[in-house]
Design a protein around this motif. Structure first.
Motif, PDB file in Angstrom:
ATOM      1  N   ILE A   1       1.958   5.906   2.261  1.00 15.02           N
ATOM      2  CA  ILE A   1       1.343   4.635   2.614  1.00 15.02           C
ATOM      3  C   ILE A   1       0.506   4.793   3.881  1.00 15.02           C
ATOM      4  CG2 ILE A   1       3.368   3.830   3.900  1.00 15.02           C
ATOM      5  CD1 ILE A   1       2.621   0.967   2.892  1.00 15.02           C
ATOM      6  N   TRP A   2      -0.658   4.180   3.875  1.00 13.79           N
ATOM      7  CA  TRP A   2      -1.566   4.141   5.022  1.00 13.79           C
ATOM      8  C   TRP A   2      -1.761   2.677   5.378  1.00 13.79           C
ATOM      9  CZ3 TRP A   2      -3.467   8.631   7.244  1.00 13.79           C
ATOM     10  CH2 TRP A   2      -3.170   9.803   6.553  1.00 13.79           C
ATOM     11  N   ILE A   3      -1.476   2.326   6.625  1.00 19.51           N
ATOM     12  CA  ILE A   3      -1.508   0.938   7.069  1.00 19.51           C
ATOM     13  C   ILE A   3      -2.670   0.735   8.031  1.00 19.51           C
ATOM     14  CG2 ILE A   3      -0.245  -0.879   8.272  1.00 19.51           C
ATOM     15  CD1 ILE A   3       2.345   0.545   7.360  1.00 19.51           C
ATOM     16  N   ASP A   4      -3.494  -0.274   7.748  1.00 17.41           N
ATOM     17  CA  ASP A   4      -4.624  -0.623   8.619  1.00 17.41           C
ATOM     18  C   ASP A   4      -4.076  -1.372   9.825  1.00 17.41           C
ATOM     19  OD1 ASP A   4      -6.952  -1.422   9.820  1.00 17.41           O
ATOM     20  OD2 ASP A   4      -7.677  -2.595   8.126  1.00 17.41           O
TER      21      ASP A   4
ATOM     22  N   ALA B   1       2.528   5.970   7.456  1.00 17.60           N
ATOM     23  CA  ALA B   1       3.951   5.694   7.638  1.00 17.60           C
ATOM     24  C   ALA B   1       4.748   6.921   7.241  1.00 17.60           C
ATOM     25  CB  ALA B   1       4.362   4.498   6.788  1.00 17.60           C
ATOM     26  N   ASN B   2       5.820   7.126   7.943  1.00 23.94           N
ATOM     27  CA  ASN B   2       6.678   8.276   7.695  1.00 23.94           C
ATOM     28  C   ASN B   2       8.122   7.802   7.754  1.00 23.94           C
ATOM     29  OD1 ASN B   2       7.006  10.953   7.154  1.00 23.94           O
ATOM     30  ND2 ASN B   2       6.006  11.659   9.001  1.00 23.94           N
TER      31      ASN B   2
ATOM     32  N   ILE C   1       1.138  -9.430   8.525  1.00 20.43           N
ATOM     33  CA  ILE C   1       0.674  -8.799   7.297  1.00 20.43           C
ATOM     34  C   ILE C   1      -0.540  -7.947   7.620  1.00 20.43           C
ATOM     35  CG2 ILE C   1      -0.275  -9.200   5.002  1.00 20.43           C
ATOM     36  CD1 ILE C   1       1.395 -11.789   4.934  1.00 20.43           C
ATOM     37  N   ARG C   2      -0.463  -6.665   7.277  1.00 23.41           N
ATOM     38  CA  ARG C   2      -1.540  -5.697   7.524  1.00 23.41           C
ATOM     39  C   ARG C   2      -2.023  -5.137   6.192  1.00 23.41           C
ATOM     40  NH1 ARG C   2      -2.913  -5.594  13.017  1.00 23.41           N
ATOM     41  NH2 ARG C   2      -1.025  -5.885  14.209  1.00 23.41           N
ATOM     42  N   GLY C   3      -3.301  -4.816   6.120  1.00 21.79           N
ATOM     43  CA  GLY C   3      -3.824  -4.147   4.947  1.00 21.79           C
ATOM     44  C   GLY C   3      -3.180  -2.777   4.810  1.00 21.79           C
ATOM     45  N   ALA C   4      -2.981  -2.329   3.590  1.00 21.84           N
ATOM     46  CA  ALA C   4      -2.357  -1.025   3.360  1.00 21.84           C
ATOM     47  C   ALA C   4      -2.800  -0.490   2.007  1.00 21.84           C
ATOM     48  CB  ALA C   4      -0.840  -1.144   3.401  1.00 21.84           C
ATOM     49  N   GLU C   5      -2.695   0.813   1.880  1.00 21.23           N
ATOM     50  CA  GLU C   5      -2.930   1.443   0.584  1.00 21.23           C
ATOM     51  C   GLU C   5      -2.034   2.659   0.472  1.00 21.23           C
ATOM     52  OE1 GLU C   5      -6.706   4.214   0.760  1.00 21.23           O
ATOM     53  OE2 GLU C   5      -7.180   2.243   1.604  1.00 21.23           O
ATOM     54  N   VAL C   6      -1.815   3.077  -0.743  1.00 27.09           N
ATOM     55  CA  VAL C   6      -0.990   4.246  -1.013  1.00 27.09           C
ATOM     56  C   VAL C   6      -1.899   5.316  -1.594  1.00 27.09           C
ATOM     57  CG1 VAL C   6       0.989   5.130  -2.302  1.00 27.09           C
ATOM     58  CG2 VAL C   6       1.028   2.799  -1.398  1.00 27.09           C
ATOM     59  N   ASP C   7      -1.856   6.523  -1.013  1.00 23.37           N
ATOM     60  CA  ASP C   7      -2.743   7.585  -1.478  1.00 23.37           C
ATOM     61  C   ASP C   7      -2.204   8.256  -2.737  1.00 23.37           C
ATOM     62  OD1 ASP C   7      -0.838   9.499  -0.676  1.00 23.37           O
ATOM     63  OD2 ASP C   7      -1.938  10.067   1.131  1.00 23.37           O
ATOM     64  N   GLU C   8      -2.943   9.243  -3.237  1.00 23.93           N
ATOM     65  CA  GLU C   8      -2.576   9.908  -4.487  1.00 23.93           C
ATOM     66  C   GLU C   8      -1.266  10.690  -4.388  1.00 23.93           C
ATOM     67  OE1 GLU C   8      -5.290  12.644  -2.184  1.00 23.93           O
ATOM     68  OE2 GLU C   8      -5.382  10.553  -2.735  1.00 23.93           O
ATOM     69  N   HIS C   9      -0.771  10.907  -3.180  1.00 23.13           N
ATOM     70  CA  HIS C   9       0.504  11.600  -2.966  1.00 23.13           C
ATOM     71  C   HIS C   9       1.661  10.627  -2.764  1.00 23.13           C
ATOM     72  CE1 HIS C   9      -1.787  15.261  -2.703  1.00 23.13           C
ATOM     73  NE2 HIS C   9      -2.541  14.693  -1.793  1.00 23.13           N
ATOM     74  N   GLY C  10       1.385   9.317  -2.818  1.00 26.56           N
ATOM     75  CA  GLY C  10       2.425   8.309  -2.656  1.00 26.56           C
ATOM     76  C   GLY C  10       2.691   7.908  -1.222  1.00 26.56           C
TER      77      GLY C  10
ATOM     78  N   GLY D   1       6.976  10.983   3.909  1.00 29.61           N
ATOM     79  CA  GLY D   1       6.065   9.852   4.050  1.00 29.61           C
ATOM     80  C   GLY D   1       5.745   9.166   2.740  1.00 29.61           C
ATOM     81  N   VAL D   2       6.475   9.493   1.672  1.00 31.68           N
ATOM     82  CA  VAL D   2       6.237   8.878   0.367  1.00 31.68           C
ATOM     83  C   VAL D   2       6.915   7.510   0.332  1.00 31.68           C
ATOM     84  CG1 VAL D   2       6.622   9.079  -2.126  1.00 31.68           C
ATOM     85  CG2 VAL D   2       6.000  11.101  -0.772  1.00 31.68           C
ATOM     86  N   LEU D   3       6.161   6.509  -0.100  1.00 31.99           N
ATOM     87  CA  LEU D   3       6.658   5.141  -0.166  1.00 31.99           C
ATOM     88  C   LEU D   3       7.577   4.956  -1.366  1.00 31.99           C
ATOM     89  CD1 LEU D   3       6.400   2.181   0.927  1.00 31.99           C
ATOM     90  CD2 LEU D   3       4.659   1.878  -0.847  1.00 31.99           C
ATOM     91  N   TRP D   4       8.712   4.283  -1.125  1.00 27.28           N
ATOM     92  CA  TRP D   4       9.650   3.945  -2.189  1.00 27.28           C
ATOM     93  C   TRP D   4       9.906   2.446  -2.138  1.00 27.28           C
ATOM     94  CZ3 TRP D   4      11.343   7.429  -5.726  1.00 27.28           C
ATOM     95  CH2 TRP D   4      11.116   8.773  -5.436  1.00 27.28           C
ATOM     96  N   ILE D   5       9.841   1.800  -3.286  1.00 27.55           N
ATOM     97  CA  ILE D   5      10.215   0.395  -3.389  1.00 27.55           C
ATOM     98  C   ILE D   5      11.736   0.374  -3.517  1.00 27.55           C
ATOM     99  CG2 ILE D   5       9.973  -1.728  -4.737  1.00 27.55           C
ATOM    100  CD1 ILE D   5       7.357  -0.771  -3.377  1.00 27.55           C
ATOM    101  N   ASP D   6      12.403  -0.382  -2.644  1.00 25.20           N
ATOM    102  CA  ASP D   6      13.859  -0.344  -2.512  1.00 25.20           C
ATOM    103  C   ASP D   6      14.541  -1.386  -3.403  1.00 25.20           C
ATOM    104  OD1 ASP D   6      16.299   0.483  -1.604  1.00 25.20           O
ATOM    105  OD2 ASP D   6      16.119  -0.453   0.367  1.00 25.20           O
ATOM    106  N   VAL D   7      14.510  -1.119  -4.730  1.00 25.61           N
ATOM    107  CA  VAL D   7      15.204  -1.964  -5.702  1.00 25.61           C
ATOM    108  C   VAL D   7      16.001  -1.063  -6.640  1.00 25.61           C
ATOM    109  CG1 VAL D   7      13.552  -3.874  -5.592  1.00 25.61           C
ATOM    110  CG2 VAL D   7      13.178  -2.019  -7.233  1.00 25.61           C
ATOM    111  N   ASP D   8      16.940  -1.652  -7.372  1.00 25.73           N
ATOM    112  CA  ASP D   8      17.835  -0.883  -8.242  1.00 25.73           C
ATOM    113  C   ASP D   8      17.317  -0.725  -9.671  1.00 25.73           C
ATOM    114  OD1 ASP D   8      19.652  -0.515  -6.193  1.00 25.73           O
ATOM    115  OD2 ASP D   8      20.775  -2.324  -6.703  1.00 25.73           O
TER     116      ASP D   8
END
Length: 95
Positions: A89-92, A6-7, A78-87, A55-62
């Motif tokens: 997200i990779w979506i299956d 994801a980007n 709902i798709r499987g996903a993981e976040v790599d060591e750089h933050g 492409g770094v994932l951010w949770i959108d809360v305050d």
């Protein structure tokens, strides 16, 4: 297995604005847009989320929160996903 990275919306020329939706590209030959609004953590909590221009994932809360993401909601599915060591997200995206 086909995996997508994801980007953020700034990846597309001329967009440059952070939006509620995150976009991405396939690791196949032809890039395709994916859109997700939310991710799910290992405790089954649904979080609003986006990705930045890198492409770094951010949770959108305050408030500050630390979660372990293992799924993303893409087009209502709902798709499987993981976040790599750089933050990032990779979506299956296997059907």
């Amino acid at each position: 297995m086909v995996t997508e990275r994801a980007n953020g919306p700034g990846w597309w020329p001329g967009s440059g604005e952070k939006g509620a939706d995150a976009m991405g590209w396939f690791t196949r030959d032809e890039p395709e847009e994916i859109v997700f609004d939310e991710v799910i953590d290992t405790d089954d909590t649904v979080w609003p989320a986006f990705t930045d221009d890198d492409g770094v994932l951010w949770i959108d809360v305050d408030y500050d929160v630390e979660v372990t993401v293992n799924r993303a909601i893409v087009d209502g599915q709902i798709r499987g996903a993981e976040v790599d060591e750089h933050g990032r997200i990779w979506i299956d995206y296997d059907d």
